[in-house]
Design an enzyme around this catalytic site. Structure first.
Site, mmCIF file in Angstrom:
data_model
loop_
_atom_site.group_PDB
_atom_site.id
_atom_site.type_symbol
_atom_site.label_atom_id
_atom_site.label_comp_id
_atom_site.label_asym_id
_atom_site.label_seq_id
_atom_site.Cartn_x
_atom_site.Cartn_y
_atom_site.Cartn_z
ATOM 1 N N SER A 22 0.860 -1.048 0.225
ATOM 2 C CA SER A 22 -0.096 -0.233 -0.080
ATOM 3 C C SER A 22 1.031 1.245 0.071
ATOM 4 O O SER A 22 0.948 2.220 -0.192
ATOM 5 C CB SER A 22 -0.461 0.095 1.989
ATOM 6 O OG SER A 22 0.102 -0.456 2.732
ATOM 7 N N HIS A 34 9.714 -1.368 1.978
ATOM 8 C CA HIS A 34 9.793 -1.502 3.138
ATOM 9 C C HIS A 34 10.171 -2.689 3.114
ATOM 10 O O HIS A 34 9.330 -3.567 2.903
ATOM 11 C CB HIS A 34 9.149 -0.879 3.673
ATOM 12 C CG HIS A 34 8.166 -0.858 4.134
ATOM 13 N ND1 HIS A 34 7.094 -0.391 2.265
ATOM 14 C CD2 HIS A 34 6.422 -2.038 3.868
ATOM 15 C CE1 HIS A 34 6.093 -0.363 2.295
ATOM 16 N NE2 HIS A 34 5.935 -1.362 3.179
HETATM 17 P P1 5GP Z 1 2.047 -2.209 2.734
HETATM 18 O O1 5GP Z 1 1.352 -2.480 2.706
HETATM 19 O O2 5GP Z 1 2.903 -1.665 1.787
HETATM 20 O O3 5GP Z 1 3.053 -3.627 2.821
HETATM 21 O O4 5GP Z 1 2.740 -1.903 4.124
HETATM 22 C C1 5GP Z 1 2.499 -0.054 4.726
HETATM 23 C C2 5GP Z 1 2.754 -0.789 6.602
HETATM 24 O O5 5GP Z 1 2.530 1.584 6.403
HETATM 25 C C3 5GP Z 1 1.081 -1.052 6.905
HETATM 26 O O6 5GP Z 1 1.219 -2.295 7.976
HETATM 27 C C4 5GP Z 1 0.735 -0.038 7.170
HETATM 28 O O7 5GP Z 1 0.711 -0.032 9.104
HETATM 29 C C5 5GP Z 1 1.960 1.004 7.350
HETATM 30 N N1 5GP Z 1 1.568 2.891 7.809
HETATM 31 C C6 5GP Z 1 0.594 3.146 6.696
HETATM 32 N N2 5GP Z 1 0.929 4.609 7.237
HETATM 33 C C7 5GP Z 1 1.591 5.514 8.452
HETATM 34 C C8 5GP Z 1 1.851 5.455 8.844
HETATM 35 O O8 5GP Z 1 1.868 7.642 8.723
HETATM 36 N N3 5GP Z 1 2.269 5.544 10.599
HETATM 37 C C9 5GP Z 1 3.723 4.042 10.497
HETATM 38 N N4 5GP Z 1 4.469 4.711 11.461
HETATM 39 N N5 5GP Z 1 2.698 3.351 9.631
HETATM 40 C C10 5GP Z 1 2.195 3.595 8.697
#
Ligand code: 5GP
Ligand code: ZN
Length: 115
Positions: free
Chosen positions: A96, A101
């Site tokens: 998302s 990361h």
């Molecule tokens: P992805 O879905 O891209 O693998 O991981 C994105 C992660 O970023 C998700 O686990 C989500 O909870 C985290 N995340 C989204 N917005 C923020 C934010 O503003 N601060 C922090 N610390 N984490 C966030």
């Protein structure tokens, strides 16, 4: 740096986060919506959208992110009980935030395969 990227804004300290580790190539902070007792995001300082956007020149950086996760797992004392590092690539896999990361998840039992 991408000015409309949330993780670039976090690593530039424009958006607050609970930062647990920083070096010249990586930053790590607590996930805002933790899915396990330990849920840390290990983030490249350089803005790279995802694993579809890396090349051989990025091998050391990708390895570094894993090594940071392993060190944080030792620091959190979850290294022995087990932990998972996850790199979601593409919306279909749950990505998302399009700034590369690793998720470090641990402190509870995990099932396989992931959903
Ligand atoms: P992805 O879905 O891209 O693998 O991981 C994105 C992660 O970023 C998700 O686990 C989500 O909870 C985290 N995340 C989204 N917005 C923020 C934010 O503003 N601060 C922090 N610390 N984490 C966030
Ligand atoms: Zn970014």
């Amino acid at each position: 740096m991408s000015k409309d990227c949330l993780f670039c804004r976090i690593l530039n300290k424009e958006v607050p986060a609970k930062i647990v580790y920083e070096d010249d190539r990586a930053i790590a902070f607590e996930d805002i919506n933790p899915q396990a007792p330990t849920h840390i995001l290990v983030v490249s300082r350089r803005h790279i959208a995802g694993l579809n956007d890396v090349g051989p020149e990025d091998a050391a950086l990708l390895g570094h992110l894993q090594l940071v996760a392993a060190q944080l797992a030792r620091d959190r004392r979850i290294a022995e009980s087990g932990y998972r590092t996850v790199l979601n690539t593409g919306r279909g896999a749950g990505q998302s935030i399009f700034h590369i990361h690793l998720h470090l998840l641990g402190g509870r039992g995990m099932r396989w395969p992931p959903g």
